[in-house]
Design a protein around this motif. Structure first.
Motif, short mmCIF file in Angstrom:
data_model
loop_
_atom_site.label_atom_id
_atom_site.label_comp_id
_atom_site.label_asym_id
_atom_site.label_seq_id
_atom_site.Cartn_x
_atom_site.Cartn_y
_atom_site.Cartn_z
N LEU A 17 1.71 10.18 11.86
CA LEU A 17 1.18 9.28 10.91
C LEU A 17 1.94 8.14 10.28
CD1 LEU A 17 -0.58 12.16 8.66
CD2 LEU A 17 -1.70 10.27 9.96
N PHE A 18 3.18 8.42 10.40
CA PHE A 18 4.06 7.39 9.66
C PHE A 18 4.59 6.49 10.65
CE2 PHE A 18 4.15 11.28 7.32
CZ PHE A 18 4.27 10.64 6.02
N ILE A 19 4.76 6.73 11.99
CA ILE A 19 5.09 5.85 13.19
C ILE A 19 3.82 4.58 13.42
CG2 ILE A 19 5.61 5.50 15.51
CD1 ILE A 19 6.69 8.59 15.49
N GLY A 20 4.10 3.58 12.77
CA GLY A 20 3.02 2.64 12.94
C GLY A 20 2.40 2.42 11.78
N SER A 21 2.56 3.00 10.71
CA SER A 21 1.97 2.76 9.61
C SER A 21 2.34 1.66 8.43
CB SER A 21 1.89 4.30 8.45
OG SER A 21 3.13 4.71 8.12
N GLU A 22 3.72 1.20 8.92
CA GLU A 22 3.97 0.04 8.24
C GLU A 22 4.19 0.38 6.86
OE1 GLU A 22 2.15 -3.90 9.32
OE2 GLU A 22 0.69 -2.63 10.39
N GLY A 23 4.84 1.66 6.43
CA GLY A 23 5.18 1.78 5.25
C GLY A 23 4.14 1.88 4.28
N SER A 24 2.88 2.06 4.65
CA SER A 24 1.76 2.34 3.64
C SER A 24 1.58 3.88 3.34
CB SER A 24 0.64 1.75 4.41
OG SER A 24 0.16 2.60 5.33
N LEU A 25 2.12 4.63 3.94
CA LEU A 25 2.16 6.16 3.71
C LEU A 25 3.35 6.64 3.10
CD1 LEU A 25 -0.20 7.01 6.79
CD2 LEU A 25 -1.03 6.62 4.56
N GLY A 26 4.37 6.11 3.54
CA GLY A 26 5.75 6.66 3.01
C GLY A 26 6.95 5.85 3.41
N ILE A 27 8.12 5.95 2.96
CA ILE A 27 9.27 5.14 3.45
C ILE A 27 10.21 5.98 4.31
CG2 ILE A 27 11.29 3.73 2.93
CD1 ILE A 27 9.87 3.04 0.00
N ILE A 28 10.33 5.65 5.66
CA ILE A 28 10.91 6.40 6.60
C ILE A 28 12.68 5.87 6.04
CG2 ILE A 28 11.96 6.36 8.92
CD1 ILE A 28 9.08 5.63 9.75
N GLY A 39 1.93 -4.89 14.54
CA GLY A 39 1.34 -4.59 13.35
C GLY A 39 0.26 -5.17 12.90
N LEU A 40 -0.10 -4.91 11.89
CA LEU A 40 -1.22 -5.57 11.13
C LEU A 40 -0.72 -6.42 9.96
CD1 LEU A 40 -4.18 -2.98 11.25
CD2 LEU A 40 -4.13 -5.15 12.48
N GLY A 41 0.25 -5.78 9.16
CA GLY A 41 0.82 -6.57 7.82
C GLY A 41 -0.38 -6.96 7.01
N LEU A 42 -0.14 -8.06 6.32
CA LEU A 42 -1.05 -8.68 5.32
C LEU A 42 -1.89 -9.74 6.13
CD1 LEU A 42 -1.70 -9.60 2.47
CD2 LEU A 42 -0.06 -11.59 2.71
N MET A 43 -1.27 -10.30 7.12
CA MET A 43 -2.18 -11.30 8.00
C MET A 43 -3.45 -10.91 8.56
SD MET A 43 1.12 -13.43 9.40
CE MET A 43 -0.09 -14.62 10.47
N LYS A 44 -3.26 -9.72 9.08
CA LYS A 44 -4.28 -9.20 9.96
C LYS A 44 -4.88 -7.85 9.32
CE LYS A 44 -2.21 -10.51 14.41
NZ LYS A 44 -1.92 -10.13 15.81
N ALA A 45 -4.76 -7.43 8.20
CA ALA A 45 -5.41 -6.21 7.46
C ALA A 45 -6.99 -6.29 7.65
CB ALA A 45 -4.86 -6.02 6.01
N ASN A 46 -7.37 -7.33 7.12
CA ASN A 46 -8.84 -7.49 7.00
C ASN A 46 -9.42 -7.76 8.36
OD1 ASN A 46 -9.06 -7.28 4.17
ND2 ASN A 46 -8.74 -9.39 4.16
N LYS A 47 -8.82 -7.88 9.60
CA LYS A 47 -9.17 -8.01 10.85
C LYS A 47 -9.11 -6.75 11.65
CE LYS A 47 -8.00 -13.02 10.65
NZ LYS A 47 -7.50 -12.64 9.45
N GLY A 94 3.73 -10.52 7.88
CA GLY A 94 3.92 -10.47 6.57
C GLY A 94 3.93 -8.81 6.02
N GLY A 95 4.17 -7.84 6.80
CA GLY A 95 4.12 -6.53 6.32
C GLY A 95 5.38 -6.12 5.44
N SER A 96 6.35 -6.84 5.45
CA SER A 96 7.46 -6.56 4.72
C SER A 96 7.81 -7.41 3.51
CB SER A 96 8.84 -6.27 5.57
OG SER A 96 9.03 -7.65 6.06
#
Length: 438
Positions: free
Chosen positions: A166-177, A391-399, A49-51
């Motif tokens: 920092l951006f590789i693997g950050s799932e768009g949370s720090l900037g848009i590649i 990745g972690l996305g929405l589903m694993k963020a709290n884990k 659910g990251g996107s």
């Protein structure tokens, strides 16, 4: 570049032959000034659910940014826009005599920007390594609309912090590649693939060790699947057959070699297979005789995820674990769930990545309660990662705390706050909700 609201509002921004980064910058600058949340989206093939938007975020879809900017045949360095579909890049490089160091089952629709943003792993990480090693540079748009040009093409640049990581693997949370510079290896003439059967998981482990020792520089992939995985593929996908004679084998392995001398490489692989057969590590096997047979072998491995979806409900887990412990989790989960579910295990044995899947006729909260948090606690106990490549996305963020210390996560939240003070970039993803917006 296009963006739309989840409520249905849609706007397509068309660009000419010039850079398409400008519209992304302007949209982010506008959204940041009004604290409007944004979700970057590529091929939308992710599994966590990251996107996808959670509430009414603006979706910035990168599909129109699909141009190859440049390719240097001497260095093998490809520069392209983030919306390029992976399979199209693979075809482009093939025509140039090179290969993409990344290959995924979703290559027909996933985009390179999303691949980099999630640090996708894939089938040949054992040979080519992760995107942290292959990506030489990126262009990224920050939350405030500033364009950060790190699109270098140098293999060696030891000046200050290497910010691209920092951006590789950050799932768009720090900037848009928006653009990527990636090192691609030359295409080699000799590719061989073997589909093998093993009696137990211990034999798979020993086979991997021997493959690394005796195939060495030509080993390019080592995949495994259990017999339940194969049965699912054979029962739910049309046109797929078992390349081995019917028999009760518990595990299967795909071993691929890639080299420059066809006769030497094939002879080396055949000698390895004969030695492994005599040593009892493999109980049966077949070597692909042509590209069509090789494709049919890969279809089995890549078809597991598709077969699972056709079989019914599925709970999917993407884990990194010590190789010797990987399959223990599958066995313990089978005991835990009993006859209520079908538990299968497959994945990238060469780099310790298990895809644990629980197949059931329909989703059931009681079954989920048996799976979670047990699967995460088990992984943490064995010092594994709850996300190997998805990745972690929405589903694993709290884990995330199952894999990272509280101090590490707090530092991540501080970096997020520094780079995205209004919290507009891909909210509710990657970091625990209690930290993301504090």
């Amino acid at each position: 570049m296009s963006f739309r609201m989840r409520t249905g509002f849609f706007l397509q921004t068309r660009t000419g032959c010039g850079s398409t980064t400008g519209p992304v910058s302007r949209v982010l600058k506008y959204c940041n000034s009004r604290s409007l949340a944004v979700v970057p989206q590529g091929g939308n093939t992710g599994l966590v659910g990251g996107s996808v938007p959670v509430f009414d975020e603006v979706i910035i879809n990168m599909a129109s940014m699909k141009n190859v900017v440049s390719f240097d045949k001497v260095s093998g360095i490809l520069v392209c826009e983030a919306g390029c579909i992976l399979e199209n890049l693979i075809s482009f490089l093939d025509n140039q005599g090179f290969v993409m160091p990344l290959d995924l089952g979703a290559k027909g629709s996933c985009q390179i920007g999303g691949n980099v943003s999630t640090n996708a792993g894939g089938l040949r990480l054992v040979r080519y390594g992760s995107l942290h090693g292959n990506v030489l540079g990126i262009e990224v748009v920050l939350a405030n609309g500033d364009v950060l040009d790190m699109l270098g093409t140098l293999r060696k640049d030891n000046t200050g912090y290497d910010l691209k990581h920092l951006f590789i693997g950050s799932e768009g949370s720090l900037g848009i590649i928006t653009k990527v510079s990636i090192l691609t290896p030359p295409k080699l003439s000799s590719v061989n693939l073997a589909f093998l059967a093993c009696k137990d998981y211990s034999s798979c482990q020993k086979l991997l060790l021997e493959a690394k020792r005796r195939l060495g520089e030509v080993l390019s992939a080592f995949e495994f699947l259990d017999n339940q995985s194969l049965d699912l593929v054979l029962n739910h996908l049309e046109g797929v057959r078992n390349p081995l004679p019917p028999s009760m084998h518990n595990f299967y392995a795909l071993i691929e070699t890639t080299g420059s001398d066809e006769s030497y490489d094939k002879e080396k692989l055949e000698a390895f297979l004969l030695r492994s057969m005599e040593g009892g590590l493999i109980s049966d096997g077949v070597l692909a005789q042509d590209i069509n047979q090789a494709s049919s072998f890969w279809r089995i491995r890549e078809g597991v995820a598709e077969a699972l979806m056709k079989a019914g409900a599925v709970y999917k887990y993407d884990l990194s674990l010590p190789v010797e412990k990987m399959y223990n989790l599958v066995e313990e989960m089978r005991i835990r769930l009993g006859d209520s579910s079908k538990v299968i295990g497959y994945g990238h044995l060469g780099d310790g990545n298990l895809h644990l899947n629980i197949s059931t006729p329909q989703y059931d909260d009681m079954i989920l309660a048996q799976i979670e948090p047990f699967v995460y606690e088990w992984t943490s106990k064995h010092r594994g990662s709850i996300s190997a490549e998805h990745g972690l996305g929405l589903m694993k963020a709290n884990k995330i705390f199952y894999s990272k210390s509280r101090e590490s996560v707090q530092l991540m939240a501080s970096i997020k706050k520094l780079m995205d003070p209004n919290g507009i970039l891909n909210p509710y993803k990657v970091l625990p909700h209690s930290l993301s917006y504090s």
